[in-house]
Design a protein around this motif. Structure first.
Motif, PDB file in Angstrom:
ATOM      1  N   ARG A 186      35.684  42.713  38.956  1.00  0.00           N
ATOM      2  CA  ARG A 186      34.969  43.944  39.579  1.00  0.00           C
ATOM      3  C   ARG A 186      33.451  43.684  39.507  1.00  0.00           C
ATOM      4  N   PRO A 187      32.996  44.053  40.679  1.00  0.00           N
ATOM      5  CA  PRO A 187      31.701  43.766  40.901  1.00  0.00           C
ATOM      6  C   PRO A 187      30.601  44.067  39.815  1.00  0.00           C
ATOM      7  N   ARG A 188      30.981  45.040  39.009  1.00  0.00           N
ATOM      8  CA  ARG A 188      30.314  45.500  37.877  1.00  0.00           C
ATOM      9  C   ARG A 188      30.090  44.308  36.959  1.00  0.00           C
ATOM     10  N   ASN A 189      31.151  43.436  36.671  1.00  0.00           N
ATOM     11  CA  ASN A 189      31.346  42.561  35.529  1.00  0.00           C
ATOM     12  C   ASN A 189      30.531  41.239  36.179  1.00  0.00           C
ATOM     13  N   ALA A 190      30.091  41.126  37.171  1.00  0.00           N
ATOM     14  CA  ALA A 190      29.397  39.932  37.599  1.00  0.00           C
ATOM     15  C   ALA A 190      28.123  40.629  38.161  1.00  0.00           C
ATOM     16  N   PRO A 191      27.396  41.130  37.303  1.00  0.00           N
ATOM     17  CA  PRO A 191      26.075  41.722  37.805  1.00  0.00           C
ATOM     18  C   PRO A 191      25.187  41.021  38.935  1.00  0.00           C
TER      19      PRO A 191
END
Lengths: 560, 278
Positions: free
Chosen positions: A385-390
């Motif tokens: 999920r994009p948030r988990n690879a900031p």
């Protein structure tokens, strides 16, 4: 005479194999068996049941594929009447406003397609809209793959093939844009002529090589025609085949969730589900493209007039996908060196050739750079999920912001007239914005990602809001939280978090250590098992109250 | 001043006539008439001054209008005021006045920015008077007559010739169908789509703003008429669908993303949300 070869009696090669005898089949299966005997249709049956996961973002690449098919179909129609010739003639077709104007056969035949061939204008417009959508869909698909980390091992090569498709798409689009030999396409060719000439030392030679002499000459349109209808479509077809073959070989990635691992794939089989879905989607894409071709005018070449190097029009822009290069050239300061007899046109070379080189090299190398920074050598079939690879998400948004600034700069005159601002002000603003806006975009995006991580953690530990406000006997108000389902809690906590590399027996260079710390920095730690257990204990007490609440006459307690 | 009092009146009457309330304005008008008439007689720009007597009246009316509406920037005698950025009008001619006032550009509200076209609040007669007055200040092109700009009855060959002239001389600033374009430092080349043939010819001859002057010697009336015919006809060509503003590829790219990719993404969401009911 040579000695007879010694025979190895154990060799399996010596075993006599008899071909399978024809099978007894029903009348109906006859033709199928006939084909299977010859091309091994049955072996494909395994792939026909290949499982694909279901998510709207996985369909973006399909838009590109279908646009390409539409381009092939409409392109064939156009080749029947288009004349790739720069021979000069006097126009005698039915568009009165260009009566007797001298023009190339290429332009005259484009006018004929538009005005004198039945359905020609519609097909031309469909072809052009499909080209715009082809590159746009490739871009959207590429961004999806980037932000979900789908380019990671083992898909790096397929990512590079994708970058190749993207760059080929730009060249193909540009060649097509140039073929009608109208005022805009000629201006675009003059632009590329400048890019070629700006290459240090060999520029002039390269220009003469490409154009067969001075610009525009008489060769460039026949040459671009070959590039547009044979060379690049061939390369695109080959690359698309490789892209899809690797997709089947790797299997599709899927979103994380219960039962979804790096070793399996959840979804529906290709046949019959995706045959229906993808087949239907093809017709939707075709329909939308035809609708756009019918309703929106595109590239009205008769208004632009034939190309004439002494003419130019305000609002000369390339199609959108070359707009970022146009913008870079428009805002570049006028840097030029004169060394001896040579001219080094940095003002054109850096923003033109340099920027395109930077974009495609950066894209192609990114998977390897990220793997090097994170030290991650494992296979990934589950998406991030994009948030988990900031940091990755931040880099992506920064790249988009930079591209957008160049893009807007490419339409600086349209911005100036439509929004009543000064052309110079737009240009000066963009000169700063291409450097500053990406940095701001990175910082803001990373902060948003971290906040979303915090929200996820909050949700796991405290559950979701029940939407029920409870008034206690003392008159206070509170909202109870409902514990998450096991499945959702798993989905929100299963992801591995980027960690900084620590030299653990292996030597890690200082730069790499710094970058890896930067990449992992600031992550909101996932809730630990102990924290979840603690929260559950706490929640059980809350739950006691919650039961009461449910008794008080609500049925929405377990809606989540 | 004796001539005012001819007709056998006494010298006392004469004096009272001289002191009459109307004496000064009448005197002013008469002297203006005298100046105008003398000017008309000796001026080389006789084409804008056809009828001496009628003209003098027009010029006088124009001067009054000029003092009210124009003089604060351009000076009482049209000599211009450098600190206001207002040019001298002594040699701009009637065509410039007719163009600037009939398109609403003059009088302008803010002298720091390019005068935008706006609603014209003057009547045709008032504009004619202003133009006559400004023409009387010096030389300059006269207001063109209808046979100079009316493009009716041109052959298709004439019109396509006008197209070539337009693309060579005009489209670089005004865009391929006269939709307008940006110029440096906040200036714009305005859209020609609402301009009348008369205004186009006047702009050609007077070069308003940053526009160069296309004089009769460089672009004869016949060619100007062809250009005007082309601008009219190219804007009458029906678009192949919605024209998207006629701004070229920037607008097309915008719609490719918004309408094209936008709608297809919605379809993709719809398709993915339908599960399998096999």
């Amino acid at each position: 005479m040579a000695k007879p070869a010694e025979l190895n009696p154990d060799s399996p090669a010596l075993e006599v194999k008899t071909p399978p005898t024809s099978r007894e089949t029903s009348k109906l299966a006859g033709p199928v068996t006939w084909v299977d005997d010859r091309i091994g249709l049955a072996k494909l049956a395994g792939n026909i049941r290949k499982v694909f996961p279901d998510h709207w973002s996985f369909l973006l690449g399909e838009i590109a594929l279908y646009s390409f098919i539409i381009l092939l179909l409409t392109g064939v129609f156009l080749t029947i009447w288009f004349k790739p010739s720069m021979a000069e003639i006097e126009y005698a077709g039915s568009y009165a406003l260009l009566r007797d104007v001298r023009m190339s056969e290429a332009f005259a035949s484009t006018l004929n397609i538009s005005f004198d061939i039945r359905g020609g204008l519609l097909v031309r417009q469909i072809h052009h809209w499909a080209a715009m959508l082809f590159v746009a869909a490739m871009t959207a698909h590429m961004l999806r793959v980037f932000f979900t980390g789908a380019f990671r091992k083992p898909r790096e090569l397929n990512w590079i093939i994708g970058v190749g498709l993207f760059s080929m798409g730009l060249v193909e689009g540009f060649a097509g844009y140039s073929l009608p030999d109208d005022l805009l396409s000629g201006t675009g060719l003059r632009f590329v002529d400048g890019l070629i000439r700006s290459i240090p030392l060999i520029g002039t030679w390269a220009e003469f090589f490409v154009f067969g002499g001075e610009f525009p000459g008489t060769l460039i349109i026949p040459r671009l025609y070959m590039v547009h209808i044979l060379l690049i479509p061939g390369l695109l077809l080959g690359l698309i085949s490789a892209h899809m073959a690797l997709l089947v070989y790797h299997k599709h990635t899927h979103w994380p969730g219960p039962g979804r691992t790096n070793r399996n794939i959840q979804g529906y089989p290709f046949f019959p589900i995706y045959v229906a879905k993808a087949g239907g989607f093809f017709f939707i894409v075709f329909g939308v493209t035809v609708l756009m071709g019918a309703v929106f005018q595109i590239n009205p070449v008769w208004l632009y007039g034939p190309y004439n190097p002494s003419q130019v029009t305000a609002g000369s822009q390339p199609d959108w996908y070359m707009g970022f290069v146009e913008g870079a050239i428009r805002i570049m300061p006028n840097w030029e060196w004169h060394l001896g007899h040579t001219t080094w046109s940095w003002n054109v070379f850096l923003p033109g050739v340099g920027l395109m080189g930077l974009l495609f090299t950066g894209l192609a190398l990114y998977p390897f750079i990220e793997a090097w920074i994170t030290g991650d050598t494992s296979e990934h079939h589950l998406l991030d999920r994009p948030r988990n690879a900031p940091v990755r998400t931040g880099i992506g948004v920064a790249g988009m912001a930079c591209y957008a600034m160049f893009w807007l700069a490419g339409g600086n005159d349209i911005l100036a007239t439509q929004f009543h601002v000064s052309l110079n002000a737009v240009t000066y603003f963009m000169r700063v914005a291409v450097f500053v806006v990406p940095v701001l975009a990175f910082i803001v995006t990373k902060r948003i990602c971290l906040s979303l991580q915090r929200a996820d953690k909050e949700r796991v530990l405290h559950g979701s809001e029940s939407n029920i406000i409870v008034r206690n006997p003392e008159g206070g108000f509170s909202e109870a939280h409902v514990p998450l389902s096991q499945e959702e809690a798993y989905t929100l906590t299963r992801h591995p978090q980027p960690k900084a590399l620590v030299p653990n027996g292996v030597k890690v260079g200082r730069v790499r250590q710094t970058l890896s710390r930067w990449y992992a920095d600031g992550q909101v730690p996932k809730p630990t098992a102990a924290e979840v257990a603690e929260a559950e204990h706490h929640g059980a007490i809350e739950g006691g109250e919650g039961d009461e609440r449910v008794l008080e006459g609500s049925d929405s307690g377990d809606a989540h | 001043m004796r001539f005012l009092a001819r007709g056998g009146r006494s010298s006392k009457d004469r004096t009272s006539l001289r002191r009459h309330r109307a004496a000064r304005p009448v005197l002013l008008l008469l002297s203006l008439f005298l100046v105008g008439a003398t000017y008309a007689a000796v001026s080389p720009a006789t084409e804008s001054v056809a009828d001496g007597a009628a003209d003098a009246q027009l010029i006088a009316q124009g001067k009054a209008l000029f003092s009210q509406n124009c003089a604060s920037c351009h000076g009482l005698g049209g000599e211009g005021l450098a600190q206001q950025g207002a040019p001298a009008l002594t040699n701009v001619g009637a065509a410039a006045v007719d163009f600037q006032v009939s398109t609403g550009r003059m009088p302008m509200a803010n002298p720091l920015v390019q005068a935008p076209a706006k609603e014209n609040t003057f009547t045709e007669d008032e504009i004619a008077a202003l133009a006559a007055y400004v023409a009387s200040l010096g030389q300059g092109p006269a207001i063109p007559t209808e046979d100079q700009y009316n493009p009716a009855g041109m052959s298709p060959e004439d019109v396509s010739r006008g197209g070539e002239l337009f693309r060579t001389n005009c489209s670089a600033c005004h865009n391929f169908k006269g939709a307008g374009g940006a110029l440096p430092n906040g200036a714009v080349a305005p859209s020609l789509q609402n301009a009348t043939p008369k205004q186009i010819l006047e702009a050609l001859r007077t070069g308003p703003g940053q526009m160069p002057i296309f004089a009769e010697g460089a672009l004869p009336d016949e060619n100007a008429k062809q250009v005007i015919a082309y601008i009219e006809q190219v804007n009458a060509v029906p678009a192949a669908g919605l024209s998207l503003g006629g701004l070229g590829p920037v607008a097309e790219g915008f719609w490719a993303w918004v309408a094209g990719i936008g709608s297809l993404v919605l379809f993709a969401v719809w398709i993915a949300s339908r599960g399998a009911r096999a």
